[in-house]
Design an enzyme around this catalytic site. Structure first.
Site, PDB file in Angstrom:
ATOM      1  N   ASN A  42       0.842  -1.191   0.000  1.00  0.00           N
ATOM      2  CA  ASN A  42       0.000   0.000   0.000  1.00  0.00           C
ATOM      3  C   ASN A  42       0.879   1.243   0.000  1.00  0.00           C
ATOM      4  O   ASN A  42       1.965   1.272   0.596  1.00  0.00           O
ATOM      5  CB  ASN A  42      -1.011  -0.003   1.150  1.00  0.00           C
ATOM      6  CG  ASN A  42      -0.411  -0.122   2.529  1.00  0.00           C
ATOM      7  OD1 ASN A  42       0.637  -0.736   2.711  1.00  0.00           O
ATOM      8  ND2 ASN A  42      -1.084   0.448   3.508  1.00  0.00           N
ATOM      9  N   ILE A  43       0.393   2.229  -0.716  1.00  0.00           N
ATOM     10  CA  ILE A  43       1.136   3.483  -0.878  1.00  0.00           C
ATOM     11  C   ILE A  43       0.184   4.624  -0.580  1.00  0.00           C
ATOM     12  O   ILE A  43      -0.809   4.821  -1.286  1.00  0.00           O
ATOM     13  CB  ILE A  43       1.680   3.612  -2.317  1.00  0.00           C
ATOM     14  CG1 ILE A  43       2.564   2.411  -2.658  1.00  0.00           C
ATOM     15  CG2 ILE A  43       2.429   4.932  -2.477  1.00  0.00           C
ATOM     16  CD1 ILE A  43       2.888   2.285  -4.131  1.00  0.00           C
ATOM     17  N   GLU A  44       0.484   5.364   0.488  1.00  0.00           N
ATOM     18  CA  GLU A  44      -0.360   6.491   0.853  1.00  0.00           C
ATOM     19  C   GLU A  44       0.191   7.775   0.254  1.00  0.00           C
ATOM     20  O   GLU A  44       1.410   7.990   0.220  1.00  0.00           O
ATOM     21  CB  GLU A  44      -0.430   6.627   2.380  1.00  0.00           C
ATOM     22  CG  GLU A  44      -1.164   5.488   3.038  1.00  0.00           C
ATOM     23  CD  GLU A  44      -1.179   5.567   4.548  1.00  0.00           C
ATOM     24  OE1 GLU A  44      -1.959   4.832   5.159  1.00  0.00           O
ATOM     25  OE2 GLU A  44      -0.392   6.346   5.129  1.00  0.00           O
ATOM     26  N   CYS A  55      -3.931   0.647  -2.790  1.00  0.00           N
ATOM     27  CA  CYS A  55      -3.870  -0.574  -1.974  1.00  0.00           C
ATOM     28  C   CYS A  55      -2.787  -1.513  -2.519  1.00  0.00           C
ATOM     29  O   CYS A  55      -2.424  -1.453  -3.697  1.00  0.00           O
ATOM     30  CB  CYS A  55      -5.202  -1.300  -2.005  1.00  0.00           C
ATOM     31  SG  CYS A  55      -6.579  -0.373  -1.299  1.00  0.00           S
ATOM     32  N   GLU A  57      -3.020  -4.677  -3.122  1.00  0.00           N
ATOM     33  CA  GLU A  57      -3.550  -5.582  -4.131  1.00  0.00           C
ATOM     34  C   GLU A  57      -3.543  -4.928  -5.510  1.00  0.00           C
ATOM     35  O   GLU A  57      -3.091  -5.514  -6.500  1.00  0.00           O
ATOM     36  CB  GLU A  57      -4.987  -6.003  -3.792  1.00  0.00           C
ATOM     37  CG  GLU A  57      -5.121  -6.683  -2.449  1.00  0.00           C
ATOM     38  CD  GLU A  57      -5.447  -5.708  -1.316  1.00  0.00           C
ATOM     39  OE1 GLU A  57      -4.818  -4.631  -1.235  1.00  0.00           O
ATOM     40  OE2 GLU A  57      -6.323  -6.037  -0.509  1.00  0.00           O
ATOM     41  N   CYS A  90     -10.283  -4.510   0.125  1.00  0.00           N
ATOM     42  CA  CYS A  90     -11.406  -3.573   0.119  1.00  0.00           C
ATOM     43  C   CYS A  90     -12.284  -3.845  -1.104  1.00  0.00           C
ATOM     44  O   CYS A  90     -11.917  -4.618  -2.008  1.00  0.00           O
ATOM     45  CB  CYS A  90     -10.911  -2.135   0.135  1.00  0.00           C
ATOM     46  SG  CYS A  90     -10.230  -1.559  -1.438  1.00  0.00           S
ATOM     47  N   CYS A  93     -10.650  -3.195  -4.552  1.00  0.00           N
ATOM     48  CA  CYS A  93      -9.688  -4.222  -4.971  1.00  0.00           C
ATOM     49  C   CYS A  93     -10.401  -5.506  -5.382  1.00  0.00           C
ATOM     50  O   CYS A  93      -9.990  -6.176  -6.332  1.00  0.00           O
ATOM     51  CB  CYS A  93      -8.686  -4.495  -3.852  1.00  0.00           C
ATOM     52  SG  CYS A  93      -7.488  -3.167  -3.665  1.00  0.00           S
TER      53      CYS A  93
END
Ligand code: ZN
Length: 131
Positions: A42-44, A55, A57, A90, A93
């Protein structure tokens, strides 16, 4: 590839998570029909704008598709800040997986064991091109 090995790969991917806002790391390992494994984390977005976060995935799927692979067999997903906790994909995804490979198996770590789910279990009555 065994589910256990794919979970190990997802744990490896989780280490690369970029999560300056939540601190909640997620890793994914995506197995395609040719035996390739694509890792994702995951990359915010540091701006804090939630819709621009990615996300793990979808990160893995995007990496695969960008390399020309679109037929997926399994995806393992793990998440947690320190220890692994149950971390299911989620809705976005799940739909993304469904758009490429509706028969994909989703491997999750829960109750201190590895469990396998069909995407149909996780996304009943899904939207796809057959409707
Ligand atoms: Zn997601």
């Amino acid at each position: 590839m065994t589910n256990e090995r794919l979970i190990e790969k997802a744990i490896e991917a989780r280490e690369k998570a970029y999560v300056p806002i939540s601190g909640f790391k997620v890793g994914a390992a995506l197995l395609d029909s040719e035996g390739n494994v694509f890792l994702g984390c995951n990359i915010e977005d540091p701006s804090g704008i939630g819709v621009t976060n990615v996300c793990a995935e979808r990160c893995a799927i995007i990496k695969a598709v960008s390399e020309g692979f679109t037929d997926f067999v399994k995806i393992a997903v793990v998440g947690g800040e320190e220890e692994l906790i149950f971390c299911a994909p989620c809705g976005a995804c799940r739909q993304y997986m469904n758009s490429f490979s509706p028969n994909i198996k989703v491997i999750l770590f829960s109750d201190n064991k590895i469990n396998e789910y069909s995407l149909q279990e996780l996304l009943p009555y899904s939207f796809n091109e057959t409707f």
